[in-house]
Design a protein around this motif. Structure first.
Motif, PDB file in Angstrom:
ATOM      1  N   VAL A 308       0.840  -1.210   0.000  1.00 49.04           N
ATOM      2  CA  VAL A 308       0.000   0.000   0.000  1.00 49.04           C
ATOM      3  C   VAL A 308       0.873   1.256   0.000  1.00 49.04           C
ATOM      4  O   VAL A 308       0.633   2.209  -0.759  1.00 49.04           O
ATOM      5  N   ILE A 309       1.905   1.272   0.847  1.00 47.13           N
ATOM      6  CA  ILE A 309       2.768   2.462   0.918  1.00 47.13           C
ATOM      7  C   ILE A 309       3.502   2.666  -0.402  1.00 47.13           C
ATOM      8  O   ILE A 309       3.634   3.801  -0.884  1.00 47.13           O
ATOM      9  N   LEU A 311       2.465   1.742  -3.401  1.00 49.41           N
ATOM     10  CA  LEU A 311       1.488   2.224  -4.385  1.00 49.41           C
ATOM     11  C   LEU A 311       1.162   3.697  -4.164  1.00 49.41           C
ATOM     12  O   LEU A 311       1.049   4.475  -5.123  1.00 49.41           O
ATOM     13  N   VAL A 312       1.007   4.084  -2.902  1.00 49.17           N
ATOM     14  CA  VAL A 312       0.749   5.503  -2.602  1.00 49.17           C
ATOM     15  C   VAL A 312       1.938   6.361  -3.030  1.00 49.17           C
ATOM     16  O   VAL A 312       1.767   7.450  -3.614  1.00 49.17           O
ATOM     17  N   ALA A 313       3.157   5.872  -2.746  1.00 48.99           N
ATOM     18  CA  ALA A 313       4.339   6.619  -3.154  1.00 48.99           C
ATOM     19  C   ALA A 313       4.416   6.734  -4.678  1.00 48.99           C
ATOM     20  O   ALA A 313       4.811   7.785  -5.215  1.00 48.99           O
ATOM     21  N   ARG A 314       4.005   5.690  -5.372  1.00 49.60           N
ATOM     22  CA  ARG A 314       4.010   5.748  -6.841  1.00 49.60           C
ATOM     23  C   ARG A 314       3.023   6.793  -7.342  1.00 49.60           C
ATOM     24  O   ARG A 314       3.343   7.561  -8.268  1.00 49.60           O
ATOM     25  N   SER A 315       1.847   6.821  -6.741  1.00 50.82           N
ATOM     26  CA  SER A 315       0.855   7.828  -7.138  1.00 50.82           C
ATOM     27  C   SER A 315       1.354   9.238  -6.835  1.00 50.82           C
ATOM     28  O   SER A 315       1.211  10.156  -7.663  1.00 50.82           O
ATOM     29  N   LEU A 316       1.947   9.412  -5.637  1.00 52.39           N
ATOM     30  CA  LEU A 316       2.494  10.724  -5.296  1.00 52.39           C
ATOM     31  C   LEU A 316       3.619  11.117  -6.237  1.00 52.39           C
ATOM     32  O   LEU A 316       3.774  12.301  -6.580  1.00 52.39           O
ATOM     33  N   SER A 317       4.418  10.134  -6.653  1.00 53.59           N
ATOM     34  CA  SER A 317       5.502  10.425  -7.594  1.00 53.59           C
ATOM     35  C   SER A 317       4.949  10.942  -8.920  1.00 53.59           C
ATOM     36  O   SER A 317       5.465  11.924  -9.482  1.00 53.59           O
ATOM     37  N   GLY A 355       9.270   7.108  -0.390  1.00 55.09           N
ATOM     38  CA  GLY A 355       8.162   6.192  -0.121  1.00 55.09           C
ATOM     39  C   GLY A 355       8.641   4.782   0.162  1.00 55.09           C
ATOM     40  O   GLY A 355       8.138   4.113   1.076  1.00 55.09           O
TER      41      GLY A 355
END
Length: 556
Positions: A308-309, A311-317, A355
């Motif tokens: 989850v972290i 994936l969130v970091a990928r989206s934020l990137s 992330g």
């Protein structure tokens, strides 16, 4: 008094143990079987007298007499081993060999059983002294532990001597089953006790070392770890020797060899020659399966958090890349396309790395040692890759000073073409014949950079030659008409038409119109074709080099 008495006892035990090896190496060399037999009988009589008088001796002398008895026992076993070795080298029907066999079967049959009794007494003494350790401290504790270790070494030496006796009886063809049957249970029991102590000490050492990582300056922890490590080393060495004795008696202690591997004894020829490695792997696999069953819910939960972290970091990137790109493309921002691309890529990569580090921290991985290790590795790698760091620095300078941008036609480092992309390490150029060139930035920044398409306007430089007999004003008029008729030629700046050179075979006229940079080659090719066609129509010659050859014939 206690300490000095214990030290004297330790010294006596060391003398007894080393005495065994000295006797084994020096006695029996060059002696006849008769002499060995006589001395063996003398040793047996002296040992019997000493054993019978120990119980009546004063209390303060009893320990010393016990160690003296151990010394005489070792002498007896050494003499017995030398006698058996000498007799085994004789022929089976030799009278001396038959005499030795007769002595072993009658007078000395109980020597091995007597040694077994000594081993039992040693075990009792060790157990009693071990139970008293809790009441001691300081130097008394250290001396008592050393004393117990000396007794352990003494007991192991007894085992080794008994195995030698059994092997000697086997060499002479004597029955060994009864002595081996009594020795084997003791060896296995002693091995089990050592394995239990090794595993217990190994677990305690791991716990202490984990605590030490949080308290590196705790002197008590360091002392305890050092003491337990010494004891663990001795126990591993004793267990290794005990397993060698079991193998000498025809046993196969595979499980114990696996313990040696597991507790840090390491691989050896003896372990590789058995199934110890396979046994260890099987035990490890069982442990792994059980641990996975027990910790599967926590592992799955931590894995889910990690995913989850990430994936969130990928989206934020991705969002960061879009935000940086939008900020760089705002009106009024004077920034090259190369710099925009590098900023977008670096910002997105930084967010992704942060992330991943957060995800690793959430699943229990310590980031401090990892970052420290990366710092040291970065220093080493940076020192080894100095040229690459030079490319980074050159890439930064190119991004700052912007000598070229994407789709610019450049000539750098002996190559020419259109700039397609750039990183902090290299620049990619595509030539007009569609070849891809990757040039390190350090080579570009350290040399002349020629940006052909950096300006909006370019001058087309052409030279046309006419014959010496042609009308120069007429040719200039024709050239002006050709330039005026071409729609891509700019009126300002004004085109230049001048007589440039009087060549060997032509008068050369320089034609220099101005065009937009993107129209350069179209105008160049169009003018070259059109001027040739107009000169032909107007009767203006375009001379070419020629040579006249005159032939003369001489008359004789």
């Amino acid at each position: 008094m206690f300490l000095s008495r214990q030290l004297r006892i330790i010294a006596l035990s060391i003398l007894c143990i080393t005495g065994l090896h000295v006797n084994a190496d020096t006695k029996g060399q060059g002696e006849s079987i008769t002499e060995l037999t006589a001395r063996l009988q003398q040793d047996a009589a002296a040992l019997s007298r000493l054993s019978s008088s120990i119980d009546q001796a004063p209390e303060q002398d009893r320990e010393a007499l016990i160690f003296r008895r151990d010394d005489r026992s070792f002498r007896l076993l050494t003499d017995l081993h030398s006698l058996v070795k000498a007799a085994a080298e004789l022929a089976e029907d030799d009278p001396e060999r038959l005499e030795v066999v007769n002595q072993l079967e009658t007078n000395l049959q109980g020597a091995g059983e007597g040694v077994l009794d000594r081993i039992g007494e040693l075990g009792t003494r060790i157990a009693g002294l071990t139970s008293e350790l809790d009441s001691l401290s300081g130097a008394q504790l250290v001396s008592a532990e050393a004393y117990i270790q000396s007794l352990e070494t003494l007991r192991f030496s007894y085992y080794q001597a008994l195995v030698d006796v059994i092997e000697g009886r086997k060499a002479l063809g004597l029955a060994k089953a009864s002595l081996a049957d009594r020795l084997l249970p003791k060896l296995y029991l002693h091995s089990e006790a050592m394995v239990g102590r090794i595993e217990y000490t190994g677990g305690a050492l791991r716990e202490l070392k984990e605590r030490q990582s949080g308290e590196p300056n705790n002197a008590d922890l360091q002392t305890a770890i050092a003491a337990m490590s010494r004891g663990q080393t001795l126990d591993l060495a004793h267990l290794d020797g005990m397993l060698d004795l079991l193998e000498a008696l025809g046993e196969d202690p595979v499980g114990y060899r696996a313990i040696l591997l597991e507790q840090g004894k390491g691989l050896s020829i003896s372990t590789l020659e058995t199934d110890a490695v396979l046994s260890l792997l099987q035990d490890s696999w069982v442990s792994i399966k059980q641990a996975f069953i027990d910790e599967a819910p926590d592992l799955l939960f931590q894995l889910l958090i990690f995913i989850v972290i990430v994936l969130v970091a990928r989206s934020l990137s991705r969002m960061t890349k879009k935000a940086v790109k939008a900020a760089c493309e705002r009106p009024g921002v004077d920034m090259s396309v190369l710099l925009k691309d590098v900023l977008v890529s670096v910002c997105g990569g930084v967010v992704m790395v942060v992330g991943i580090l957060v995800a690793l921290a959430q699943v229990g991985i310590s980031l401090g040692p990892m970052l420290a290790g990366l710092g040291v590795a970065g220093f080493v790698v940076g020192f080894a890759l100095q040229d690459t760091l030079g490319n980074f620095a050159a890439g930064g300078m190119i991004l700052i000073y912007r000598p070229y941008d994407v789709d610019d036609f450049v000539e750098v480092a002996g190559a020419s073409g259109l700039v397609k992309k750039m990183s902090l390490v290299s620049t990619t150029i595509t030539t007009f014949d569609n070849q891809t060139l990757v040039i390190p930035n350090s080579k570009i920044w350290g040399d002349v950079i020629k940006n052909v398409t950096a300006q909006k306007l370019r001058r087309v430089d052409l030279v046309f030659g006419i014959g010496y007999g042609d009308d120069i004003p007429h040719a200039e008029s024709v050239l002006e008409q050709v330039l005026e008729e071409h729609e891509k030629i700019l009126s300002k700046p004004a085109a230049l038409i001048k007589v440039n050179e009087l060549g060997d075979s032509s008068v050369n006229l320089a034609v220099r119109p101005w065009v937009k940079t993107e129209d350069y080659w179209d105008v160049y090719w169009d003018l070259t074709r059109e001027v040739k066609l107009r000169f032909d129509r107007e009767g203006i010659s375009i001379p070419f080099p020629q040579r006249d050859v005159h032939h003369y014939q001489e008359e004789t």
